[in-house]
Design a protein around this motif. Structure first.
Motif, short mmCIF file in Angstrom:
data_model
loop_
_atom_site.label_atom_id
_atom_site.label_comp_id
_atom_site.label_asym_id
_atom_site.label_seq_id
_atom_site.Cartn_x
_atom_site.Cartn_y
_atom_site.Cartn_z
N LEU A 48 0.81 -1.22 0.00
CA LEU A 48 0.00 0.00 0.00
C LEU A 48 0.84 1.28 0.00
CD1 LEU A 48 -2.94 -1.05 2.34
CD2 LEU A 48 -3.05 -0.60 -0.12
N ALA A 49 1.98 1.26 0.69
CA ALA A 49 2.84 2.45 0.68
C ALA A 49 3.34 2.72 -0.74
CB ALA A 49 4.01 2.29 1.65
N GLY A 50 3.74 1.65 -1.44
CA GLY A 50 4.19 1.79 -2.82
C GLY A 50 3.06 2.24 -3.74
N PHE A 51 1.86 1.72 -3.47
CA PHE A 51 0.68 2.12 -4.24
C PHE A 51 0.46 3.63 -4.10
CE2 PHE A 51 -3.87 3.10 -4.35
CZ PHE A 51 -4.25 2.56 -5.57
N LEU A 52 0.52 4.13 -2.86
CA LEU A 52 0.31 5.56 -2.62
C LEU A 52 1.43 6.38 -3.25
CD1 LEU A 52 -0.87 5.46 1.10
CD2 LEU A 52 -2.26 5.95 -0.92
N GLN A 53 2.65 5.90 -3.14
CA GLN A 53 3.79 6.61 -3.73
C GLN A 53 3.61 6.71 -5.25
OE1 GLN A 53 7.60 4.72 -3.02
NE2 GLN A 53 8.62 6.70 -2.87
N ALA A 54 3.15 5.63 -5.87
CA ALA A 54 2.92 5.63 -7.32
C ALA A 54 1.82 6.62 -7.72
CB ALA A 54 2.56 4.22 -7.80
N GLN A 55 0.88 6.87 -6.80
CA GLN A 55 -0.20 7.83 -7.06
C GLN A 55 0.25 9.27 -6.84
OE1 GLN A 55 -3.46 7.02 -8.04
NE2 GLN A 55 -2.82 4.91 -8.23
N GLY A 56 1.48 9.46 -6.36
CA GLY A 56 2.00 10.80 -6.10
C GLY A 56 1.54 11.38 -4.77
N VAL A 57 1.08 10.52 -3.87
CA VAL A 57 0.58 10.96 -2.57
C VAL A 57 1.74 11.34 -1.65
CG1 VAL A 57 -0.55 10.11 -0.45
CG2 VAL A 57 -1.55 9.62 -2.70
N ASN A 58 1.59 12.45 -0.91
CA ASN A 58 2.62 12.80 0.07
C ASN A 58 2.08 12.92 1.49
OD1 ASN A 58 1.32 15.22 -0.54
ND2 ASN A 58 3.03 15.97 -1.75
N THR A 59 0.78 12.73 1.69
CA THR A 59 0.18 12.78 3.02
C THR A 59 -0.92 11.72 3.10
OG1 THR A 59 0.60 15.17 3.17
CG2 THR A 59 -1.04 14.26 4.69
N LEU A 60 -0.97 11.00 4.24
CA LEU A 60 -2.00 9.98 4.46
C LEU A 60 -2.73 10.27 5.76
CD1 LEU A 60 -3.36 7.18 3.91
CD2 LEU A 60 -1.54 6.21 5.34
N ILE A 61 -4.07 10.21 5.68
CA ILE A 61 -4.92 10.26 6.87
C ILE A 61 -5.57 8.88 6.99
CG2 ILE A 61 -6.97 11.28 7.94
CD1 ILE A 61 -6.39 13.84 6.31
N CYS A 62 -5.46 8.26 8.18
CA CYS A 62 -6.03 6.93 8.35
C CYS A 62 -6.43 6.71 9.80
CB CYS A 62 -5.04 5.85 7.91
SG CYS A 62 -3.59 5.69 8.96
N GLY A 63 -7.01 5.53 10.06
CA GLY A 63 -7.35 5.12 11.41
C GLY A 63 -6.18 4.37 12.00
N GLY A 64 -6.37 3.06 12.26
CA GLY A 64 -5.31 2.25 12.81
C GLY A 64 -4.31 1.82 11.74
N ILE A 65 -3.04 1.72 12.15
CA ILE A 65 -1.98 1.34 11.21
C ILE A 65 -0.85 0.68 12.00
CG2 ILE A 65 -1.00 3.67 11.33
CD1 ILE A 65 -0.09 3.25 8.38
N GLY A 66 -0.30 -0.39 11.46
CA GLY A 66 0.77 -1.11 12.14
C GLY A 66 2.14 -0.48 11.93
#
Length: 131
Positions: A48-66
């Protein structure tokens, strides 16, 4: 700037590693200029981190995360705002306004066993508040 939010039916989805959709917001001059919901195509925790990076994302808002996902995001240069609940759109507006309530110590450490109920949300049992 691109902001991604773990997304399910308008709300912030509470398990990053099981996210099936992100809502990605394009921001210019402090305002959202466009937003789209994208499917992760079944990518799991590590991808998922690679997926977001490929989308050009630089900020993530989420609930729980390991912890492993947190490290992958850090390595990808993606800023993390975890432990957030509620409306995805409202969370992005709050982030842009500088008023987003998030937990910098968020952690969800029960990824290796089944929860036994499909409507589980990390925020309901204190995940994100472990020290």
């Amino acid at each position: 700037m691109k902001i991604a939010v773990t997304y399910e039916q308008g709300q912030i989805f509470q398990h990053f590693g099981h996210t099936e959709q992100f809502k990605i917001y394009e921001v210019e001059d402090g305002a959202v200029v466009s937003a789209e919901v994208v499917d992760t195509m079944g990518s799991g925790h590590g991808a998922l981190a690679g997926f977001l990076q490929a989308q050009g994302v630089n900020t993530l808002i989420c609930g729980g995360i390991g912890g492993g996902a947190q490290m992958a995001l850090a390595q990808a240069g993606i800023a993390l705002y975890g432990g957030v609940q509620g409306s995805a759109d409202e969370a992005v507006a709050a982030l842009l306004a500088g008023t987003l309530s998030f937990n910098p110590d968020v952690h969800c450490d029960h990824h290796d066993h089944a929860h036994g109920h499909g409507d589980h949300a990390c925020g309901e049992h204190g995940c994100g508040h472990h020290h």
